[in-house]
Design a protein around this motif. Structure first.
Motif: not given
Length: 330
Positions: A219-225, A247-253
């Protein structure tokens, strides 16, 4: 000079037919700053004599990078070879990265020699010439490194726009009464300025925000938000992740690349064995983060969560079960 102008025109004609990448609008200024000539003379090795050579034209370099990277994607797009474009361009971007690191190594060697010379008083003309030429060598290599890094950053931004993923490398200037000559003053000032610049690149200053989570997070949208909300409140934030490629780290990067936020990745030091990830977590806490986003994952995330809770760090804890459905599985 005529040849350079003609080449630039040819590149621009091809360049104007390409996609108007968002990266291009911001990259021109970076090229202008990186391709500055601090001296009319250049020196690229200890044995070479100083020579009068110019830096490449920054606009030509910018156009060439975008044309080369973008054309690979264009040629392979909508063909059976489309999936290989990403791998080829990653290698292209990584070649800039590795070459810049090689230049940096030579620059560091020159800086070490310059430091040794600057700490030694010798009034002779031979010493003064060696000192000045060593500083010229260090400055020339620094300029080349900065130019290579500008091209790498531009190429990686085109890569991100095309693939939706950030590029991730496999590795990432007193007075003479005290017996100090004019050449020594210049050398010491240069080394001080260079040291400040490198410290800022390797340890960016700013409020630190930590992100960590499982590799199967989708869920990249949740992290981006969440990160957009934090950046609105902490505009000078620096993002730190646990350095995983999925996962999370790649989405955050990916978010950091899109938002032009400085990113630090903390990869576990394998010499610590099974304790490596937990020691990494403790080291991240030493940065005194102002906020954190921790997504459910393994015991490593649970450990980081407890450390942050004990440190009373404001934290967003996201559960796997609360993710939005994966569009790929819908």
């Amino acid at each position: 000079m005529t040849k350079s102008i003609n080449s630039l025109v040819e590149l621009e004609l091809l360049f104007n037919d390409r996609i108007d990448y968002a990266a291009d609008r911001d990259s021109a200024g970076a090229y202008d700053q990186a391709f500055i000539e601090t001296s009319e003379m250049a020196k690229l090795s200890i044995v070479d004599e100083p020579m009068a050579t110019e830096m490449p034209d920054p606009e030509m370099a910018r156009a060439a990078v975008e044309l080369a990277v973008g054309t690979i994607f264009d040629v392979f797009r909508d063909t059976r070879m489309e999936e290989f474009a990403q791998q080829i361009v990653w290698g292209f971007v990584n070649s800039f990265h590795m070459t810049a690191r090689l230049a940096e190594g030579r620059e560091d060697d020159a800086a070490k020699k310059l430091g040794d010379l600057a700490r030694t008083y010798d009034p002779s003309e031979i010493y003064a010439v060696e000192l000045e030429e060593t500083q010229m060598l260090c400055q020339t290599l620094q300029g080349c490194r900065e130019a290579l890094e500008a091209m790498r950053d531009h190429a990686s931004e085109v890569y991100r726009v095309e693939t939706g993923k950030p590029f991730q490398a496999t590795r990432g200037s007193q007075v003479s009464k005290n017996g100090v000559t004019a050449s020594q003053i210049a050398a010491r000032d240069f080394l001080a300025a260079r040291s400040r610049e490198r410290r800022e690149q390797l340890a960016p200053e700013g409020p630190m925000v930590l992100v960590s989570g499982g590799q199967d997070w989708h869920d990249h949208e949740q992290i981006w938000d969440r990160l957009d909300d934090i950046k609105a409140r902490v505009p000078e934030m620096v993002l730190a992740t646990t350095g995983m490629r999925k996962g999370v780290d790649a989405i955050a990067a990916s978010w950091a690349a899109a938002r032009r936020v400085k990113l630090i990745t903390f990869v576990p030091d394998r010499k610590h064995g099974a304790r490596a990830a937990f020691i990494r977590n403790e080291n991240m806490l030493k940065l005194k983060p102002v906020e954190a986003v921790i997504c459910q994952g393994s015991g490593i995330q649970s450990n980081l969560y407890e450390l942050l809770r004990k440190a009373r760090t404001p934290m967003h804890a996201l559960r796997t079960a609360n993710q939005r459905p994966d569009a790929k599985l819908a």
